[in-house]
Design a protein around this motif. Structure first.
Motif, PDB file in Angstrom:
ATOM      1  N   ASN A  32       0.878  -1.161   0.000  1.00 16.47           N
ATOM      2  CA  ASN A  32       0.000   0.000   0.000  1.00 16.47           C
ATOM      3  C   ASN A  32       0.917   1.212   0.000  1.00 16.47           C
ATOM      4  N   PHE A  34       1.266   5.593   0.059  1.00 14.18           N
ATOM      5  CA  PHE A  34       0.588   6.798   0.528  1.00 14.18           C
ATOM      6  C   PHE A  34       1.448   8.027   0.260  1.00 14.18           C
ATOM      7  N   PHE A  90       5.318  13.805   2.328  1.00 15.84           N
ATOM      8  CA  PHE A  90       5.951  12.545   2.728  1.00 15.84           C
ATOM      9  C   PHE A  90       5.331  11.389   1.942  1.00 15.84           C
ATOM     10  N   ARG A  94       3.454   0.655   3.067  1.00 16.14           N
ATOM     11  CA  ARG A  94       3.187  -0.426   4.001  1.00 16.14           C
ATOM     12  C   ARG A  94       3.190  -1.719   3.211  1.00 16.14           C
ATOM     13  N   TYR A  97       1.751  -6.796   6.464  1.00 18.91           N
ATOM     14  CA  TYR A  97       1.243  -6.323   7.746  1.00 18.91           C
ATOM     15  C   TYR A  97       2.333  -5.623   8.548  1.00 18.91           C
ATOM     16  N   GLN A  98       3.285  -5.085   7.809  1.00 23.40           N
ATOM     17  CA  GLN A  98       4.363  -4.358   8.484  1.00 23.40           C
ATOM     18  C   GLN A  98       3.910  -2.952   8.870  1.00 23.40           C
ATOM     19  N   LYS A  99       4.806  -2.256   9.519  1.00 15.00           N
ATOM     20  CA  LYS A  99       4.576  -0.855   9.887  1.00 15.00           C
ATOM     21  C   LYS A  99       4.513  -0.015   8.618  1.00 15.00           C
ATOM     22  N   VAL A 100       4.041   1.213   8.756  1.00 10.01           N
ATOM     23  CA  VAL A 100       4.093   2.171   7.655  1.00 10.01           C
ATOM     24  C   VAL A 100       5.445   2.883   7.757  1.00 10.01           C
ATOM     25  N   THR A 101       6.215   2.804   6.684  1.00 10.67           N
ATOM     26  CA  THR A 101       7.536   3.433   6.643  1.00 10.67           C
ATOM     27  C   THR A 101       7.464   4.697   5.797  1.00 10.67           C
ATOM     28  N   PHE A 102       8.028   5.766   6.327  1.00 13.37           N
ATOM     29  CA  PHE A 102       7.978   7.069   5.656  1.00 13.37           C
ATOM     30  C   PHE A 102       9.326   7.440   5.061  1.00 13.37           C
ATOM     31  N   GLY A 103       9.278   8.221   3.989  1.00 14.62           N
ATOM     32  CA  GLY A 103      10.471   8.833   3.464  1.00 14.62           C
ATOM     33  C   GLY A 103      10.851  10.038   4.310  1.00 14.62           C
ATOM     34  N   THR A 104      11.957  10.666   3.970  1.00 12.32           N
ATOM     35  CA  THR A 104      12.458  11.782   4.772  1.00 12.32           C
ATOM     36  C   THR A 104      11.747  13.097   4.465  1.00 12.32           C
TER      37      THR A 104
END
Lengths: 112, 116
Positions: A32, A34, A90, A94, A97-104
């Motif tokens: 997914n 975002f 940003f 995801r 079922y992992q965490k949502v990881t964001f760019g810098t």
């Protein structure tokens, strides 16, 4: 492990210019995707999301993004920016079922 | 529908102290995630809780801990504060990724911690 890379840290545009912010992710499975926006002094809010189906997704305020699976990319676009688009953007992923990881993040400054 | 509420909004602590931050998710959201936001680093993932269980954990030292209560409210604690812990701590809630939900995050306004 999943990761997200945003290529532009700071972008300055004049009003009415077109915008494209790059985002690449790494994850081997279904994702997914975002884009979130943080206007000055405000909390993070969702701009648009990709879940499945049409790879071209449209969000609020005229923004759109295209998921290109072969390139692991999810670039954000807007044909004509306004001064009110000044914000930090940003990209996030995801995988499973992992965490949502964001760019810098990319700081966009629009000059009237 | 009320959004994600974080308290306190601002706080100042000194090195060595500890701090507890609170987060009330959107009604019906059972998943809560915590992030640390600093300039140039973006959002660094701390933990994710679902139904009182820690589901995911980031790469932070053991001084950072969290928990979730039966009403889905969550707290995070940082012990033995260091100068580098100064940051905006964000809480986000989400619906579970079932029934077509994408599990998108809804963020609070954050708790800005300054460590002197």
């Amino acid at each position: 492990a999943q990761s997200v890379s945003q290529h532009n840290h700071h972008v300055i545009l004049s009003e009415a210019a077109s915008l494209e912010l790059g985002c690449n992710y790494s994850y081997g499975g279904t994702v997914n995707l975002f884009w979130y926006v943080q206007y000055p002094g405000q909390h993070l809010q969702l701009l648009l999301k990709y879940f499945s189906g049409d790879p071209l997704v449209k969000g609020i305020k005229g923004f759109e993004a295209e998921f290109i699976k072969s390139k692991f990319s999810f670039n954000l676009r807007k044909p004509s920016v306004q001064w009110s688009d000044t914000a930090e953007y940003f990209c996030a992923v995801r995988g499973g079922y992992q965490k949502v990881t964001f760019g810098t993040g990319t700081k966009l400054q629009v000059i009237p | 529908k009320a959004g994600v509420t974080q308290t306190p909004r601002y706080l100042i602590k000194t090195r060595g102290q500890q701090v507890t931050l609170s987060c009330s998710p959107i009604s019906g959201h059972r998943s809560v995630s915590w992030y640390q936001q600093t300039p140039g680093q973006g959002l660094q993932f701390l933990f994710e809780y679902f139904s009182e269980t820690q589901r995911n954990k980031g790469n932070f030292p053991g001084r950072f801990s969290g928990r979730q209560f039966s009403n889905s409210r969550s707290e995070m604690n940082v012990s033995t504060l260091e100068l580098g812990d100064s940051a905006l701590y964000l809480c986000a809630s989400s619906l579970p990724r079932t029934g077509g939900n994408t599990g998108e995050l809804f963020f609070g306004e954050g708790s800005r911690l300054t460590v002197l």
